[in-house]
Motif scaffolding. Structure first.
Motif, PDB file in Angstrom:
ATOM      1  N   PRO A 126       0.810  -1.219   0.000  1.00  0.00           N
ATOM      2  CA  PRO A 126       0.000   0.000   0.000  1.00  0.00           C
ATOM      3  C   PRO A 126       0.842   1.266   0.000  1.00  0.00           C
ATOM      4  CG  PRO A 126      -0.311  -1.279   2.026  1.00  0.00           C
ATOM      5  CD  PRO A 126       0.856  -1.851   1.309  1.00  0.00           C
ATOM      6  N   THR A 159       2.299   4.371   1.645  1.00  0.00           N
ATOM      7  CA  THR A 159       2.664   4.553   3.049  1.00  0.00           C
ATOM      8  C   THR A 159       2.765   6.014   3.459  1.00  0.00           C
ATOM      9  OG1 THR A 159       4.997   4.441   2.471  1.00  0.00           O
ATOM     10  CG2 THR A 159       3.949   2.379   3.139  1.00  0.00           C
ATOM     11  N   PHE A 187      -2.111   9.074   2.076  1.00  0.00           N
ATOM     12  CA  PHE A 187      -3.080   8.094   2.558  1.00  0.00           C
ATOM     13  C   PHE A 187      -4.295   8.783   3.181  1.00  0.00           C
ATOM     14  CE2 PHE A 187      -4.744   6.011   6.360  1.00  0.00           C
ATOM     15  CZ  PHE A 187      -5.359   4.918   5.774  1.00  0.00           C
ATOM     16  N   ASN A 224       4.797   0.255   5.960  1.00  0.00           N
ATOM     17  CA  ASN A 224       4.335  -0.850   5.131  1.00  0.00           C
ATOM     18  C   ASN A 224       4.352  -2.068   6.045  1.00  0.00           C
ATOM     19  OD1 ASN A 224       3.944  -3.020   3.471  1.00  0.00           O
ATOM     20  ND2 ASN A 224       5.353  -2.316   1.878  1.00  0.00           N
ATOM     21  N   GLN A 236      -3.671   0.163   8.582  1.00  0.00           N
ATOM     22  CA  GLN A 236      -3.384   1.376   7.816  1.00  0.00           C
ATOM     23  C   GLN A 236      -1.945   1.823   8.073  1.00  0.00           C
ATOM     24  OE1 GLN A 236      -6.468   3.983   9.294  1.00  0.00           O
ATOM     25  NE2 GLN A 236      -7.955   3.149   7.845  1.00  0.00           N
ATOM     26  N   ASN A 296      -6.801   0.177   3.071  1.00  0.00           N
ATOM     27  CA  ASN A 296      -5.573   0.798   2.618  1.00  0.00           C
ATOM     28  C   ASN A 296      -5.781   1.484   1.274  1.00  0.00           C
ATOM     29  OD1 ASN A 296      -3.039   0.565   4.105  1.00  0.00           O
ATOM     30  ND2 ASN A 296      -3.666  -1.583   4.300  1.00  0.00           N
ATOM     31  N   TYR A 307      -3.923   1.833  -2.267  1.00  0.00           N
ATOM     32  CA  TYR A 307      -2.853   1.201  -3.023  1.00  0.00           C
ATOM     33  C   TYR A 307      -2.420   2.125  -4.155  1.00  0.00           C
ATOM     34  CZ  TYR A 307      -3.855  -2.808  -0.214  1.00  0.00           C
ATOM     35  OH  TYR A 307      -4.015  -3.625   0.856  1.00  0.00           O
TER      36      TYR A 307
END
Lengths: 1093, 596
Positions: free
Chosen positions: A269, A271, A276, A334, A430, A944, A946
């Motif tokens: 994902p 980070t 995010f 991660n 997350q 998450n 991506y």
């Protein structure tokens, strides 16, 4: 009538049993004359003069036999004059010699890619491959020995045509889904596994075997070859034969493999905390649920996210400025790196001693092996492994000339250790989580909790100790024409599942550490399996001129019992002492029980004329405890034939270029007893009440018995297979092809009867009323040859295995032809969905096409950037049709079934070097992704984000005020700019919500499959590459060894796949929802050692 | 040789073949076959205990369907009012598995070799459960098919039409009469006994009576009084027995709250039936995150305004009550307000300062307290009991039903409503005064109340709303009072006069600062006189970029939680359609009141 018959049988047995015992004992003690004895020695080589190791030398019609050693040498004693000697080796043509009293006999064997002279283990007997009429494939055990696989199922994947082994995840000790020839029945159905002539209870038994102990695997695919196994073999049979000791050679071998594993393809994902967080919140801003329920970050939070994004060296935990009593987190993690190992070490050791001797001129051989395999998982924080310890002892002795006794004992233990918490919860974590607080306590967030649970939360282990003894006696009479075989197997397994859960501490704030995790408990489930099998059968062969007869008749019975008791108590006195007695809660005891039994008589007649025409018939009369006594018995016949065209005189002209041609056909009908043990008996369940009654949870009856089936018409599902096959040998059998085509009709599948009004209050009783047809083909292509390279022989063998199958429903009660159910003509795997048509670009386009019917939760707004679909029926609305005849805008957009399964194996050896390359794959399959790992915030706004999600549709540029708040990384990623030419639609949470079904049970939004995001699920995987070197025989001989080989090997090395961009290509097999929510698969690199003495 | 071999074969064969006659007969050992069950009293108890069904902590969330709460959740009635409901997409509730379980028992219990007293006790419980089952069905569908036995495939009964509501309700009342006459008083704790059965019977009779009275579309108004009189009889019987009394220890600030966050209610005199929780006994449950956090619900301002002033006068008579802020609103109110909704100055267990209300889009700003367990101890959190039936409801049933029948006296009020008011130190309700001066606000809400008792009926309705706030009674009340139109009003939240600083903890010191939409929150936020940084929110109108929505945006107003138009179609939305798929399977089923 039935009762009368049973009564008669019982009385008959009662009388005869004692008579039989007496005669049997008497027969054993009658002495026989001694045999003459002359030793015979020699060497077996190939055409190139290279010694053949492990070629078998058998004296026909007697228990005598041996095999060649590492130098190709053999020795035989106790031969009688005129004995017939047969020399065999897989991949070579057999040679037959008449023993004339000579003392030395060297033999040269010719290459044979078709292995036509190979002895194939078939049900209750063996046959030469050239005489087979069904679809049968045999794999030598040697093929798997040097791969770093911890069990034979991993090794068999892709090796045999039509044998489909599908792994859904890579956890240690995982049992894959195994089937033969694809979709079997709506109710499932897997092949019968038979180990050394004894049917086992389920596929779990395969994991108990060490790959090193296996002599051969045989896969019986069609009904005629499986028919002799009856009720449990409706979907094919896998016969596994373990190694036996060999006369004349004493050998000790030791194999060691050490493997290093790491995860294969993992979804990694985003980070960056700012990207995010902002993307996650943006995903909810376009929805009606844009409140704090899901995501609402404060301005202060974003300021911190920006600082952390731009300077990751800043601390990732601080005190909440609005509440100095609690920690606040801003990680950039991660979690794959934190929770999974980069190099997990697994080991396997195998020691085998085998050999044979004569005692009192009577041959005795033995095979003893011990194996230890430990398969370590990837979990970095907690114990996570599967291990097997096994001992196998096999002793074969002929006390009398006509009698061979074989005792085959296997003692094994397997253990699984894993934490109580599930490591796959990592997919929920997350990047902004932080696992530990500055004071060392576990963080008050999902990552902190998962780590706390893995480290402190307790274990969930599984131990199994098992013991199986198979006693086998073979009497040989009439110069080998008649053999009578009795097998008795006695198996006991003791299972123990200790499990405990413990409380753990979470740091909410500097002075606020709270204990979580319920009461903690200790749970101990102990189970016992009793499985007894008895076979008695006779094989009679007779040749009368050009007529060869082979007759088999026998009896089989089997019973199985699985019982467990569960003791559980909660509230540990101390978290360090997770023992049942050291708990203070209320004690609970539960039990589980299942049992079944089958009884059968069977027979087979094989008739060959002139070595060209083969006709075979099999019948089996089966009884199963899983059916009411009125419908318990069934008769299942099969018939097959073959024509060996190449044995016809007119074919001689074509040889040797067209060296072999055989045509085969078979038809058989088998019953399938794969239904619940007690399904036909009405019962009421019991359980503990969820409520406290008089201060405790009390035992209750859970309700009225359900109407599971109607005992009056409940019976076997029937599986009829028709098979056509051809075997073709070319270039003097250097190239060999086998092809089979089959149609498998499964009729009378147990399914819910016609739908009834809900006032019935329970499910409609099941009936044997649905039919299914599977059809497909299998091809195997072998090329085997010897060359000379730099004056040394180069042996080369390649094998390509390719198969395909499809299945359709041919009968199902669904008058309205609703697509939500099975219907006649339905093809398994069919993927219905919408046809993508880009994104809406303007409100005019939105107004022109009504897509409201597919809005998840009926609540999201359709805005520019929303996925747009083709209005197939042209009515201005996108709707999902409910029936096959009125599909509206729904179309068949693909098929998710595995098609064209491929295995390709290349073996070569030269001058002590050997190499193997093995590819495995599925060449056609569609895959529509669902769930978090693909859709992230489109699915739920706590998933998450991506990297691929960043290319989502953005209608406008951010304002200068908004840009001022963004981190540099966010700006650099272009996330503040409009993106009209995006791969992914406007970022709306729940647009791909997996949890929402509309009133018709249909999926909505992006969760409804569509062509835009349909992926090609096909893959081709380099499963294994091995390179080995064996020191020259002469060299190691000086060190007292017969063999010393080093090898390096890699498993799951590389793959070609579209899905790989997201997850491991095999992970999409996980679960019924194809969520890929799988324990990671491992890439493994191993080195190993084989030593022989 | 040949001879040996043949004999060998025969011998081996018969030796090994099992001679067990019943080798293929296998039976389960972990479930009961009905043939060997229903013999003893223990068997009957095992089965009846399996039917136990009590409301749990979810009760505290169920007012989401009413005017008591604003919610972001997708509740059914809200979806119906904002969408295009039909029998295709409103398909819940037509579940019949429980009835099969109940009727299976009622078909089999008589096989037990026990006395009639024992049989009738358990049969009474079975019929009690059946009555509850059918009452729930009637509440939703009005007409439903009545089945007194289990069905099998092939039964024509599967395809019958609904029975009319009055037939079904007569059967329900017959079941309840039998249950009241036969169920024992002394039963295991946590299970219903005679008085729980009676309380349920009173509740059902009251509901049905009032429903018939206020729903002319049923054309059953003439039979309303029969049910109301039954409710009186049953309620009076419970009261006369004197087993229960209102929990009143003389602490008006806590006696009421004691009922909802209590570790052990089993000894509480007000409890007729309790659902016990105890983590140490493996029975855990709490709804803290659903109740208090900012997950899916927040109390409506309309509910806050319903509470009287502490002196018994009406809050809605206060001048300028519509523009009072959070702190002022809570001053001098019925003490039950502060025991139901988080009040200024309340402190969470883990904090060392008063809680500052968290404001958020789509939320009212108010936080629910009833049902919230203010503790950080996990065992405690998971171990609070839930009151299933409390005596207070019996009292209010009596008061309301008598008021509707026109037989209510001041003594009745003193024995009922005033016991509840007395517990929290509120002045008594006076029958004459109430009728002399009906609350205009309530009259507007319930325009269909008429007659000489209007004033007192409205006050009793207020009392029910206040006393049972967040206890899953409000929705049923609105339905039986024919007050569905009240659901059209979108619940709103706290009042703010516009941008500026506000005190939310009641100490006079500002805690939050509202700034206009578009302004940036400064990196260094201003501190108040206590040295605590202010929490900043941007304000604006709904749908904009602000972090909080106010009625008039930067010019203030109450917090707005939603703006989707709600329409309650009468009488249609008092009922639910039979699911479309069922009317296809059974064409004798019909839809009521314009559902299709």
């Amino acid at each position: 009538m039935e009762d009368q018959r049973q009564e008669n049988r019982v009385q008959w047995r009662g009388v005869c049993r004692w008579v039989g015992v007496i005669i049997f004992v008497w027969a054993l003690i009658v002495p026989f004359g001694a045999m003459a004895q002359h030793p015979l020695v020699g060497k077996v080589t190939d055409q190139g003069g290279q010694a053949l190791v492990g070629a078998s030398v058998v004296v026909q019609g007697t228990p005598l036999g041996t095999a060649t050693d590492e130098g190709g040498q053999y020795a035989l004693v106790g031969l009688e004059k005129d004995a017939t000697l047969v020399f065999r080796m897989v991949g070579y043509k057999s040679q037959v010699f008449q023993y004339t009293g000579q003392t030395e006999l060297d033999v040269v064997l010719e290459t044979d890619a078709g292995n036509l002279d190979e002895v194939i283990v078939v049900g209750f007997g063996t046959q030469q491959k050239s005489n087979l009429t069904g679809a049968v494939d045999q794999i030598s055990g040697v093929q798997l020995e040097s791969r770093p696989v911890s069990n034979i199922m991993q090794g068999l994947q892709g090796v045999s045509p039509g044998l489909n082994i599908t792994y859904g995840n890579g956890s240690p000790g995982e049992i894959p889904n195994i089937n033969i020839r694809g979709t079997t029945s709506i109710n499932g159905g897997s092949p019968l596994i038979v180990i050394d002539g004894i049917p086992v209870s389920d596929t779990y038994d395969m994991i108990r075997l060490s790959p090193n102990d296996i002599a051969s695997y045989t896969v019986l695919r069609d009904a005629s070859s499986a028919a002799i196994y009856g009720a449990r073999a409706a979907y094919g049979v896998i016969l596994i034969t373990t190694k036996q000791g060999r006369q004349g050679t004493q050998s000790i071998s030791y194999n060691l493999t050490t493997a290093f594993g790491r995860p294969t393809e993992m979804p990694d994902p985003v980070t960056d905390p700012y990207i995010f967080s902002r993307v996650l919140e943006n995903s909810t801003l376009n929805t009606p649920w844009n409140g704090p329920s899901y995501v609402q970050f404060s301005e202060a939070y974003y300021q911190w996210a920006k600082e952390r994004s731009e300077d990751p060296s800043l601390p990732d935990v601080r005190l909440n400025p609005n509440n100095p009593n609690e920690w606040e987190y801003m990680g950039n993690n991660n979690w794959n790196d934190y929770f999974f190992k980069k190099a997990t070490v697994s080991q396997s050791h195998n020691l085998a001693l085998s050999g044979g001797a004569t005692i009192d001129e009577k041959p005795l051989s033995y095979y003893l092996s011990a194996d230890y395999t430990k398969d370590n998982g990837l979990n970095k924080l907690a114990e996570d492994y599967w291990q097997r310890k096994g001992i196998r002892g096999r002793l074969t002795f002929s006390p009398l000339k006509w009698l061979k006794l074989d005792n085959n004992m296997n003692v094994y233990q397997t253990d699984i250790a894993k934490p109580y918490a599930s490591i796959t919860d990592i997919y929920y974590l997350q990047p902004t989580n932080v696992v530990k607080n500055p004071d060392g306590t576990w963080g008050n967030n999902a990552a902190g909790r998962l780590a706390a649970r893995l480290v402190d939360g307790g274990n969930n282990n599984e131990h199994m100790f098992g013991f199986q003894n198979i006693f086998n006696a073979v009497g040989t009479f009439f110069n080998g024409d008649l053999t009578v075989t009795g097998d008795a197997s006695f198996k006991r397994e003791y299972w123990r599942y200790p499990r405990h859960s413990k409380k753990y501490k979470i740091g909410y704030g500097p002075d606020d550490i709270r204990e979580e995790g319920g009461n903690g408990f200790v749970y101990d489930r102990r189970g016992e399996i009793q499985n007894n099998v008895f076979n008695l059968y006779a094989n009679y062969n007779k040749t009368l001129g050009i007529h060869d007869f082979s007759l088999t008749a026998g009896y089989n019975q089997e019973d199985y019992l699985w019982e467990t008791t569960i003791a559980q108590r909660d509230q540990l006195i101390s978290s360090t002492l997770p023992y049942l007695e050291l708990t203070t809660g209320e004690a609970r005891v539960n039990a589980e029980y299942s049992s079944y039994a089958t009884q059968s008589v069977f027979g087979r007649l094989n008739y060959t004329i002139n070595g060209r025409y083969i006709l075979e018939g099999t019948g089996r009369y089966d009884g199963s405890s899983r059916f009411p006594s009125s419908n318990r018995w069934g008769f299942f016949p099969s018939i097959s034939g073959a024509w060996i065209v190449s044995n016809e005189p007119f074919f001689d002209a074509l040889k040797p270029a067209f060296s072999n041609l055989k045509l085969r056909a078979s038809y058989g009908s088998l019953g399938n007893q794969n239904v619940g043990d007690f399904s036909y008996i009405q019962t009421m369940g019991t359980d503990l009440s969820g409520y406290l009654i008089d201060g405790a949870q009390r035992q209750i009856v859970t309700g009225a018995p359900s109407l599971t089936i109607n005992p009056a018409n409940y019976t076997w599902e029937n599986v009829a297979t028709i098979n056509f096959g051809a075997d073709v040998g070319l270039v003097n059998d250097r190239v060999f092809a086998g092809f089979d085509y089959f149609i498998r009709e499964t009729t009378g599948m147990l399914v819910a009867g016609e739908q009834l009004p809900a006032v019935l209050g329970t499910g409609v009783p099941n009936q044997n009323s649905a039919d299914l047809r599977g059809q497909g083909w299998e091809l195997s292509l072998t090329y085997r040859d010897n060359f000379t390279l730099a004056a040394k022989p180069l042996r080369l063998e390649t094998k390509l295995v390719l198969s395909d199958s499809r299945a359709h429903i041919t009968k199902f009660k669904n008058d309205q032809r609703l697509v939500s159910q099975y219907f006649e003509g339905y093809e398994f795997g069919t993927l219905y969905g919408l046809v993508g048509d880009g994104f809406f670009q303007s409100t005019d386009e939105i107004d022109a096409l009504d897509q409201t019917a597919i809005i998840p939760w009926g609540a999201l707004d359709i805005v520019p950037g929303w996925p747009k679909f083709k209005d197939i029926d042209g009515d201005g609305k996108i709707e999902l049709g409910q029936t096959v005849d009125d599909m509206k805008d729904r179309a068949i957009i693909g098929n998710t079934a595995d098609r064209y399964r491929l295995g390709f194996n290349l073996n070569a050896d030269w001058n002590g070097f050997d190499a193997q390359v093995f590819l495995q794959g599925v060449l056609m399959r569609d895959y529509y992704p669902r769930h978090y790992l693909f859709w992230g915030p489109y699915q739920q706004p706590y998933a998450n984000v991506y990297p691929w999600h960043l290319d989502h549709y953005r209608a406008t540029d951010d304002t200068p005020e908004q840009r001022a708040k963004h981190s540099q990384a966010y700006l650099d990623a272009g996330l503040a700019d409009a993106n009209l030419d995006a791969s992914y639609p406007v970022l709306q949470s729940w647009l791909a919500d997996y949890n929402y079904l509309d009133g018709n049970g249909d999926r909505s939004g992006l969760d409804q499959p569509n062509t835009t995001y349909l992926l090609n699920g096909a893959y081709l995987r380099v499963k294994n590459i091995t390179v080995g070197y064996s020191l020259p025989h002469e060299t190691v001989k000086r060190w007292g060894m017969s063999r010393l080989r080093f090898f390096v090997t890699g498993e799951n090395i590389f793959e070609f796949s579209e899905v790989k961009r997201f997850v491991d290509p095999e992970a999409i097999n996980w679960g019924t929802d194809s969520s890929a929510w799988a324990y990671p698969f491992q890439r493994r690199f191993a080195f190993g050692l084989n030593i022989g003495f | 040789m040949k001879r040996y071999s043949i004999l060998f074969v025969v011998g081996l064969a018969v030796t090994a073949v099992s001679c067990q006659k019943d080798f293929l007969d296998r039976y389960p050992q972990t479930s009961v076959t009905p043939e060997v069950f229903f013999n003893t009293e223990e068997d009957l108890a095992l089965y009846v205990n399996g039917m136990l069904s009590l409301s749990g902590h979810g009760m505290y969330l169920s007012d989401q369907s009413t005017d008591n709460l604003a919610t972001t959740a997708a509740v059914e009635v809200k979806n119906i009012m904002t969408g295009n409901p039909s029998s295709q997409n409103v398909s819940g509730g037509w579940l019949w598995g429980r009835l099969r379980t109940i009727n299976y028992f009622l078909e089999n219990y008589e096989r037990a070799a026990v006395t009639d007293e024992v049989k009738n006790h358990y049969a009474g419980l079975g019929r009690y459960y059946r009555a509850i089952f059918y009452h729930d069905k009637v509440k939703r569908f009005s007409d439903v098919p009545w089945y007194s036995g289990t069905l099998n495939p092939g039964d024509e009964e599967l395809f019958k039409a609904q029975d009319p509501r009055d037939v079904v309700m007569d059967n329900v009342m017959a079941d309840l009469e039998f249950a009241m006459a036969n169920v024992r008083e002394d039963v295991p704790t946590g299970t219903p006994g005679k008085w729980a059965v009676a309380a349920m019977a009173a509740k059902i009779a009251r509901y049905e009576g009032i429903y018939r009275k206020y729903h002319p579309e049923l054309e059953l108004q003439s039979t309303a009084d029969d049910f109301l009189e039954k409710a009186v009889t049953i309620a009076e019987q419970i009261m006369a027995e004197g087993v229960f009394r209102i929990h009143n220890t003389g602490n008006p600030a806590s006696d009421y709250a004691d009922l909802f966050g209590n570790q052990d209610l089993s000894g509480n005199d007000e409890m007729i039936l309790v659902n016990s929780f105890d983590q140490t006994k493996n029975r855990s449950g709490n709804q803290n995150t659903g109740i208090f956090g900012n997950y899916e619900q927040s109390p409506a301002r309309d509910l806050v305004q319903a509470y009287l002033m502490a002196d018994g006068t009406r809050f809605t008579d206060q001048p300028g009550y519509e523009t009072l802020g959070f702190v002022e609103e809570f001053e001098n109110r019925d003490p039950r307000l502060a025991q139901t909704i988080v009040y200024p100055g309340w402190q969470r267990a883990q904090d060392n300062a008063p809680y500052v209300q968290f404001l958020a889009k789509n939320f009212s700003g108010y936080h629910q307290l009833k049902g919230y367990v203010n503790s950080t101890d996990q065992v405690l959190l998971n171990s609070t009991d839930v009151p299933v039936h409390r005596y207070a409801e019996v009292l209010l049933i009596l008061a309301e039903v008598k008021a509707e029948l026109g037989t209510l006296t001041q003594t009745d009020i003193d024995n009922t409503v005033n016991l509840l008011r007395n517990r929290v130190g509120m002045p008594s309700l006076d029958l004459a005064a109430a009728n002399a001066n009906p609350d205009p606000v309530l009259m507007a809400k319930y325009p269909n109340v008429s007659g000489s008792n209007v004033g007192v009926i409205l006050e009793i309705r207020r009392e029910r709303r206040v006393e049972f706030a967040f206890e899953d009674t409000r929705y049923d009340d609105l339905m039986c009072w024919h007050a569905g139109k009240l659901l059209e009003t979108i619940p709103n939240g706290m009042y703010f006069s516009g941008v500026g600083d506000y005190d939310l903890t009641g100490d006079g010191v500002p805690d939050i600062r509202l700034i206009p939409e578009g302004q940036t929150i400064p990196a260094e936020r201003e501190r108040n006189s206590l040295g605590v940084q202010l929490v900043y929110y941007t304000i604006g109108t709904i749908g904009g970029g602000a972090s909080v929505y106010l009625e008039n945006g930067v010019n203030g107003g109450f917090l707005v939680t939603d703006d989707r138009q709600r329409t309650f179609i009468e009488p249609k939305y008092y009922y639910r359609p039979v699911p479309n798929s069922e009317t296809i399977l059974n064409t004798n089923l019909y839809q009521l009141f314009d559902w299709e």
